[in-house]
Design a protein around this motif. Sequence first.
Motif, mmCIF file in Angstrom:
data_model
loop_
_atom_site.group_PDB
_atom_site.id
_atom_site.type_symbol
_atom_site.label_atom_id
_atom_site.label_comp_id
_atom_site.label_asym_id
_atom_site.label_seq_id
_atom_site.Cartn_x
_atom_site.Cartn_y
_atom_site.Cartn_z
ATOM 1 N N ARG A 298 0.821 -1.209 0.000
ATOM 2 C CA ARG A 298 0.000 0.000 0.000
ATOM 3 C C ARG A 298 0.856 1.260 0.000
ATOM 4 O O ARG A 298 0.540 2.235 -0.670
ATOM 5 N N ARG B 179 1.739 -10.922 -4.051
ATOM 6 C CA ARG B 179 1.301 -12.315 -4.261
ATOM 7 C C ARG B 179 2.383 -13.290 -3.781
ATOM 8 O O ARG B 179 2.076 -14.364 -3.284
ATOM 9 N N GLU C 167 2.215 1.584 -3.532
ATOM 10 C CA GLU C 167 1.154 1.995 -4.448
ATOM 11 C C GLU C 167 0.817 3.472 -4.283
ATOM 12 O O GLU C 167 0.689 4.197 -5.275
ATOM 13 N N TYR D 282 -8.455 0.645 0.160
ATOM 14 C CA TYR D 282 -7.984 -0.616 -0.412
ATOM 15 C C TYR D 282 -7.611 -1.552 0.725
ATOM 16 O O TYR D 282 -6.738 -1.222 1.531
ATOM 17 N N LYS D 283 -8.304 -2.679 0.802
ATOM 18 C CA LYS D 283 -8.075 -3.635 1.878
ATOM 19 C C LYS D 283 -8.076 -2.940 3.242
ATOM 20 O O LYS D 283 -7.109 -3.041 4.004
ATOM 21 N N VAL E 237 -6.517 -5.538 -14.579
ATOM 22 C CA VAL E 237 -6.264 -6.219 -15.846
ATOM 23 C C VAL E 237 -5.195 -7.312 -15.657
ATOM 24 O O VAL E 237 -5.226 -8.346 -16.332
ATOM 25 N N THR E 238 -4.296 -7.105 -14.695
ATOM 26 C CA THR E 238 -3.292 -8.134 -14.387
ATOM 27 C C THR E 238 -3.971 -9.385 -13.828
ATOM 28 O O THR E 238 -3.594 -10.508 -14.159
ATOM 29 N N ASP E 239 -4.962 -9.171 -12.975
ATOM 30 C CA ASP E 239 -5.680 -10.325 -12.425
ATOM 31 C C ASP E 239 -6.436 -11.070 -13.518
ATOM 32 O O ASP E 239 -6.450 -12.298 -13.533
ATOM 33 N N LEU F 76 4.263 0.159 -10.112
ATOM 34 C CA LEU F 76 2.864 -0.016 -9.694
ATOM 35 C C LEU F 76 2.373 -1.424 -10.004
ATOM 36 O O LEU F 76 1.567 -1.997 -9.256
ATOM 37 N N LYS F 77 2.853 -1.987 -11.105
ATOM 38 C CA LYS F 77 2.439 -3.332 -11.497
ATOM 39 C C LYS F 77 3.215 -4.406 -10.722
ATOM 40 O O LYS F 77 2.648 -5.383 -10.260
ATOM 41 N N TRP G 179 -10.108 -3.948 -5.992
ATOM 42 C CA TRP G 179 -9.796 -2.754 -6.784
ATOM 43 C C TRP G 179 -11.046 -1.948 -7.090
ATOM 44 O O TRP G 179 -10.987 -0.716 -7.187
ATOM 45 N N TRP H 109 8.169 -6.613 -16.340
ATOM 46 C CA TRP H 109 7.923 -5.185 -16.098
ATOM 47 C C TRP H 109 9.219 -4.386 -16.125
ATOM 48 O O TRP H 109 9.221 -3.213 -16.517
ATOM 49 N N LYS I 80 -4.626 -2.107 -12.567
ATOM 50 C CA LYS I 80 -4.274 -3.202 -11.665
ATOM 51 C C LYS I 80 -5.130 -4.443 -11.946
ATOM 52 O O LYS I 80 -4.610 -5.560 -11.964
ATOM 53 N N ARG J 268 -7.647 -20.395 -7.302
ATOM 54 C CA ARG J 268 -6.874 -19.179 -7.583
ATOM 55 C C ARG J 268 -7.672 -18.201 -8.442
ATOM 56 O O ARG J 268 -7.536 -16.986 -8.292
ATOM 57 N N THR K 82 2.291 -5.671 -7.154
ATOM 58 C CA THR K 82 1.234 -6.680 -7.041
ATOM 59 C C THR K 82 1.839 -8.079 -7.034
ATOM 60 O O THR K 82 1.421 -8.957 -6.278
ATOM 61 N N ASN L 199 -9.462 -10.176 -5.840
ATOM 62 C CA ASN L 199 -8.540 -9.052 -6.046
ATOM 63 C C ASN L 199 -9.194 -7.952 -6.879
ATOM 64 O O ASN L 199 -9.084 -6.763 -6.566
ATOM 65 N N ARG M 210 -4.047 -13.193 -15.408
ATOM 66 C CA ARG M 210 -3.677 -14.401 -14.649
ATOM 67 C C ARG M 210 -4.803 -15.431 -14.703
ATOM 68 O O ARG M 210 -4.552 -16.629 -14.728
#
Lengths: 218, 218
Positions: free
Chosen positions: A57, A92, A60, B212-213, B87-89, A84-85, B203, A203, B85, B192, A88, B199, B92
Motif C-alpha cells: 500500500r 502475491r 502503491e 484498499y483492503k 487487468v493483471t488479475d 505499480l504493477k 480494486w 515489467w 491493476k 486461484r 502486485t 482481487n 492471470r
Amino acid sequence: MRTKYDKQLTALHDELIAMGALCEAAIQYAVQALRTRDTELAKRTMQGDKEIDQKERIIESACLKLLLEQQPVARDLREVSAALKMVTDLERIGDLAEDIADVSLFLCERPDYTAPEQIDFMVEAATKMVHDSIDAFVANDLAKAHSVMEYDDVVDRLFNEVRTVLVKRIHASMEDAEQAMDIMMVAKYLERIGDHAVNISEWVEFSITGTYKNSRVL
Amino acid sequence: MRTKYDKQLTALHDELIAMGALCEAAIQYAVQALRTRDTELAKRTMQGDKEIDQKERIIESACLKLLLEQQPVARDLREVSAALKMVTDLERIGDLAEDIADVSLFLCERPDYTAPEQIDFMVEAATKMVHDSIDAFVANDLAKAHSVMEYDDVVDRLFNEVRTVLVKRIHASMEDAEQAMDIMMVAKYLERIGDHAVNISEWVEFSITGTYKNSRVL
C-alpha cells in the motif's frame, strides 16, 4: 522538479528493495517452518504477511502520488507504472509464502513425513529469482531481467521432479496420500513464486525498453 | 476535456467486459476439454490465451494513455489505476484457464478417470465471481464487489472437499495417484481464479471509495 522526482524515485526503489527482502525472508521462514514443523515460526510467517501487504500500500500510494504530482512522461512514466504493477506480484509472493506456512501447520501431525530435496532447490531458485528481479529493476539491468526469465525453466523442471517423487511415494505407501498432496501444493506455490519473479522481470523490460512481452506498449 | 475522458473510459469499460468474457469462456472451455478429454478444444483454449494477453496490452496502453493525456485526479485517477491493476488479475485468470487445459492433455490417456463433481461447482462459482467482479467495476456497484469477496468462501470450501475426495480415492486405488494429483492442481487453479476475482473486487472498492483492503490509499 527533476530533483524532486529523482528523490521520490529513490525512495520508491528503497521501499521495493525492502519489500523484496521481506518476501525472500517469508519464503525462507515458511519452508523452515515446514522442514522443522515449527508451528510458532509458521504462525509468525503468516502474521508477517501483514507487513508485506502494508508495504504494498505504501508503494502503491507513492506511485500514484508520483504520477499525480510529477506527471512523468516516456521512460519515467514507464518506470512508475512498472513499479505499480510489479508491487502486485511481490504481494502475491508474500501470499504464497503464507500459503506454504499454512500447509506446514497441516503437516505438523506427521513430523516423520519429509519433503523431497527438490523442494529445497526450488526455495533456493525461487528466492534468487525474486531477489534478482528487484535488483534488475533498481539497477536498470536488462540482462539480469532476462536471466530471471530463463531461470524459470529450472523451477518448472524441479516442480515436475517433485510430482514424480510424490507419485512414487504414494505407490510405495498410499497411507501418505494426504501428506503428498500437501507437499505437492508447496511445490506449486514455489513454482508460482518463480512465475511472479518472471512477471516482475517483464515489467523491468517494459520499464527499460517500452516493450512488454514482445509488444510495444508505450 | 471531460467528454473525451468519459469516451475513453467507456471504451476502457468495453475492453474490460470483452476481456472478462474471454476469460469466462476460457475457463468453461478448459474444463469442458478436461471433462470430454477433447485435446483439440484444450489446444484451442491454450491458443486463445494469446488473445487474452493481447487484450491486457490494449487495456494497459489505454490506461497509461488516459493517465498521460487526461491527468485525472481523485475518483478518476483511482478508476484508471484500478483498471490498470485489475487487468493483471484478468490476465492471470486467462493463464490459469490455460493451465487447466494443459492438465487435461495429461489426463487424455486416462479417459476413465473422472473429476469429482465439486470441480463443476467450482467452475460455476469461479466463472460467476469473474463475471460479477467486472460487472461491479463497470456499474460502480460496491455491494456486488462485496458479494464477490464473500463468495470466495464457497470456492475455498469446494477446494477442500475435492482434496478429501481425492485422498479417499487414492486410498481406494493408489494406481490413480498421478491422476488425482492432476485433478488436485485443477482444483487449485480454480480456487486461484476465485482469488483473482476477489482481487478485482478489492480494486473496485478502491476505485469507488479510495479504500484498499481497509486502508485509505488515495
